[in-house]
Write an enzyme that holds these catalytic residues in place. Sequence first.
Site, PDB file in Angstrom:
ATOM      1  N   HIS A  59     -10.875 -17.687 -27.333  1.00 58.13           N
ATOM      2  CA  HIS A  59      -8.996 -17.563 -27.236  1.00 58.13           C
ATOM      3  C   HIS A  59      -8.272 -16.197 -26.994  1.00 58.13           C
ATOM      4  O   HIS A  59      -7.941 -15.299 -28.028  1.00 58.13           O
ATOM      5  CB  HIS A  59      -8.890 -18.125 -28.202  1.00 58.13           C
ATOM      6  CG  HIS A  59      -9.155 -19.238 -28.949  1.00 58.13           C
ATOM      7  ND1 HIS A  59     -10.378 -19.773 -30.099  1.00 58.13           N
ATOM      8  CD2 HIS A  59      -8.611 -20.908 -28.916  1.00 58.13           C
ATOM      9  CE1 HIS A  59      -9.656 -21.373 -30.022  1.00 58.13           C
ATOM     10  NE2 HIS A  59      -9.480 -21.542 -29.517  1.00 58.13           N
ATOM     11  N   ASN A  60      -8.293 -16.878 -25.804  1.00 56.53           N
ATOM     12  CA  ASN A  60      -7.765 -14.843 -25.076  1.00 56.53           C
ATOM     13  C   ASN A  60      -6.816 -15.142 -24.094  1.00 56.53           C
ATOM     14  O   ASN A  60      -6.864 -16.473 -23.409  1.00 56.53           O
ATOM     15  CB  ASN A  60      -8.767 -13.418 -24.547  1.00 56.53           C
ATOM     16  CG  ASN A  60      -9.908 -14.627 -23.509  1.00 56.53           C
ATOM     17  OD1 ASN A  60      -9.561 -14.894 -22.548  1.00 56.53           O
ATOM     18  ND2 ASN A  60     -11.081 -13.973 -23.870  1.00 56.53           N
ATOM     19  N   ALA A  61      -6.570 -14.565 -23.596  1.00 51.83           N
ATOM     20  CA  ALA A  61      -5.268 -14.162 -22.396  1.00 51.83           C
ATOM     21  C   ALA A  61      -6.159 -15.595 -20.662  1.00 51.83           C
ATOM     22  O   ALA A  61      -5.334 -15.581 -20.316  1.00 51.83           O
ATOM     23  CB  ALA A  61      -4.810 -13.219 -21.667  1.00 51.83           C
ATOM     24  N   VAL A  62      -7.149 -14.846 -20.817  1.00 52.27           N
ATOM     25  CA  VAL A  62      -7.847 -15.646 -19.213  1.00 52.27           C
ATOM     26  C   VAL A  62      -7.768 -16.725 -19.499  1.00 52.27           C
ATOM     27  O   VAL A  62      -7.495 -17.794 -19.086  1.00 52.27           O
ATOM     28  CB  VAL A  62      -9.233 -15.073 -19.817  1.00 52.27           C
ATOM     29  CG1 VAL A  62     -10.222 -15.089 -18.277  1.00 52.27           C
ATOM     30  CG2 VAL A  62      -9.446 -13.182 -19.504  1.00 52.27           C
ATOM     31  N   HIS A  63      -8.140 -17.202 -21.247  1.00 49.05           N
ATOM     32  CA  HIS A  63      -8.043 -18.806 -21.397  1.00 49.05           C
ATOM     33  C   HIS A  63      -7.050 -19.220 -21.384  1.00 49.05           C
ATOM     34  O   HIS A  63      -6.395 -20.302 -20.590  1.00 49.05           O
ATOM     35  CB  HIS A  63      -8.821 -19.163 -22.578  1.00 49.05           C
ATOM     36  CG  HIS A  63      -8.576 -20.178 -23.782  1.00 49.05           C
ATOM     37  ND1 HIS A  63      -8.805 -21.611 -22.971  1.00 49.05           N
ATOM     38  CD2 HIS A  63      -7.160 -20.880 -24.469  1.00 49.05           C
ATOM     39  CE1 HIS A  63      -8.042 -22.645 -23.407  1.00 49.05           C
ATOM     40  NE2 HIS A  63      -7.669 -22.236 -24.377  1.00 49.05           N
ATOM     41  N   HIS A  74       0.203 -21.161 -25.269  1.00 42.93           N
ATOM     42  CA  HIS A  74      -0.270 -22.426 -25.912  1.00 42.93           C
ATOM     43  C   HIS A  74      -1.228 -21.808 -27.563  1.00 42.93           C
ATOM     44  O   HIS A  74      -1.358 -22.592 -28.641  1.00 42.93           O
ATOM     45  CB  HIS A  74      -0.954 -23.798 -25.680  1.00 42.93           C
ATOM     46  CG  HIS A  74      -2.538 -23.129 -25.190  1.00 42.93           C
ATOM     47  ND1 HIS A  74      -2.262 -22.367 -24.283  1.00 42.93           N
ATOM     48  CD2 HIS A  74      -3.404 -24.087 -25.503  1.00 42.93           C
ATOM     49  CE1 HIS A  74      -3.728 -22.208 -23.792  1.00 42.93           C
ATOM     50  NE2 HIS A  74      -4.376 -22.835 -25.099  1.00 42.93           N
ATOM     51  N   ASP A 102      -6.072 -28.556 -21.634  1.00 37.61           N
ATOM     52  CA  ASP A 102      -6.553 -27.419 -22.626  1.00 37.61           C
ATOM     53  C   ASP A 102      -8.356 -27.443 -22.678  1.00 37.61           C
ATOM     54  O   ASP A 102      -9.028 -27.148 -23.556  1.00 37.61           O
ATOM     55  CB  ASP A 102      -5.970 -27.534 -23.865  1.00 37.61           C
ATOM     56  CG  ASP A 102      -6.556 -26.646 -25.430  1.00 37.61           C
ATOM     57  OD1 ASP A 102      -6.929 -25.653 -25.357  1.00 37.61           O
ATOM     58  OD2 ASP A 102      -5.852 -27.107 -26.189  1.00 37.61           O
ATOM     59  N   GLN A 111     -21.780 -28.957 -26.653  1.00 35.97           N
ATOM     60  CA  GLN A 111     -21.061 -29.629 -25.970  1.00 35.97           C
ATOM     61  C   GLN A 111     -21.573 -31.090 -25.274  1.00 35.97           C
ATOM     62  O   GLN A 111     -20.623 -31.250 -24.992  1.00 35.97           O
ATOM     63  CB  GLN A 111     -21.790 -28.391 -24.324  1.00 35.97           C
ATOM     64  CG  GLN A 111     -21.279 -26.888 -24.604  1.00 35.97           C
ATOM     65  CD  GLN A 111     -19.809 -26.697 -24.872  1.00 35.97           C
ATOM     66  OE1 GLN A 111     -19.333 -27.700 -23.510  1.00 35.97           O
ATOM     67  NE2 GLN A 111     -18.790 -26.292 -25.390  1.00 35.97           N
TER      68      GLN A 111
END
Length: 421
Positions: free
Chosen positions: A145-149, A185, A295, A346
């Site tokens: 959960h970072n800016a790349v995501h 988001h 998402d 997964q």
Amino acid sequence: MSCLMVERCGEILFENPEQNVKCVCMLDTTHSGEIGTKKKVKRLLSFQRYFHASRLLRGIVPQAPLHLLDEDYLGQARHMLSKVGMWDFDIFLFDRLTNGNSLVTLLCHLFSTHGLIHHFKLDMVTLHRFLVMVQEDYHSQNPYHNAVHAADVTQAMHCYLKEPKLASFLTPLDIMLGLLAAAAHDVDHPGVNQPFLIKTNHHLANLYQNMSVLENHHWRSTIGMLRESRLLAHLPKEMTQDIEQQLGSLILATDINRQNEFLARLRTHLHNKDLRLEDGRDRHFMLQIALKCADICNPCRVWEMSKQWSERVCEEFYRQGDLEQKFELEISPLCNQQKDSIPSIQIGFMTYIVEPLFREWARFTGNSALSENMLSHLAHNKAQWKSLLPKPHRGGSGGGPDLAGQGAEKEEQTGTRGDTP
């Protein structure tokens, strides 16, 4: 550290001479005619923005993004942006080429490409300032959960907004809302999920009464930054209020606990063939579905990127599990590295969360080329994970209904809340 506090025009100005930092906070004054201003600030701007001043006063100054790139890197980044609508867009490479500024660079480009700057008469300097605020409020230390995501979700949203079945009906406002919601988001995501916040009695869980805690926080933080930046201050008040509410509706839709609700509603619309995209409410619903797809689209990417996202989100799960173990709390589902393998997580996530949603999205798009491409990648990636299952798990379900449900819940707050566990 010496600090000055000066009252000015109904505000408090905090100044830290040593850091050369100033921060303005709203002051609850009786003469202003505002009743309960402090309470409103907490509710509307969220704790993250409300305590921004105290972070600065502690000397935690946001790092200004660096734009010191040589011409080769700039040229490669520009070349990548010319293909930003391609599904195989490599957001990891793009982030390196932009010196860690993938979200800001991508959004500036998309706002220009879609004509939003001209249509809404946005100031480019103010837009850039707002996007830097958003990017900096993501936690770079989070594996997932970072800016790349956020940039990855935004690029996927851009692809979905171009789907023929949707694109011809979209207004500039729809497009701006979709891109802003995608970019913000997960802003200020703490790297742990909602159950963790609840069982540790976190102030955000108390503030939002254990309901869509993270999503509410992401939304309120976004509104706080919009107001602080004054990006939309020139627009009519009614319009900005509508934008704020619609952003909330979009971001709250990413709550994985509402997955069945949205999926059932989409299936009903498709069965009855009653979606009328000329109607703003139906368009908004499909924007919600598009954001939910964006998402959790990681399993639908090419294997090399999908695998990396999967490893990142599981690393975030495992970090939470380690934290829970350290404080003698019950380890949350999917967070025990000794028991929960990446392949099993997964497979469960793909089977019970991703596949049902993307099959319905494909029905909506009329099995477009992009939808068929995504479903093809999804099938391939699922087979890849099955081949990597630990031997003790072979022959098992590879993640049954319980695992899927847990994955869904974890998804929502672990960064997959629409992304991938």
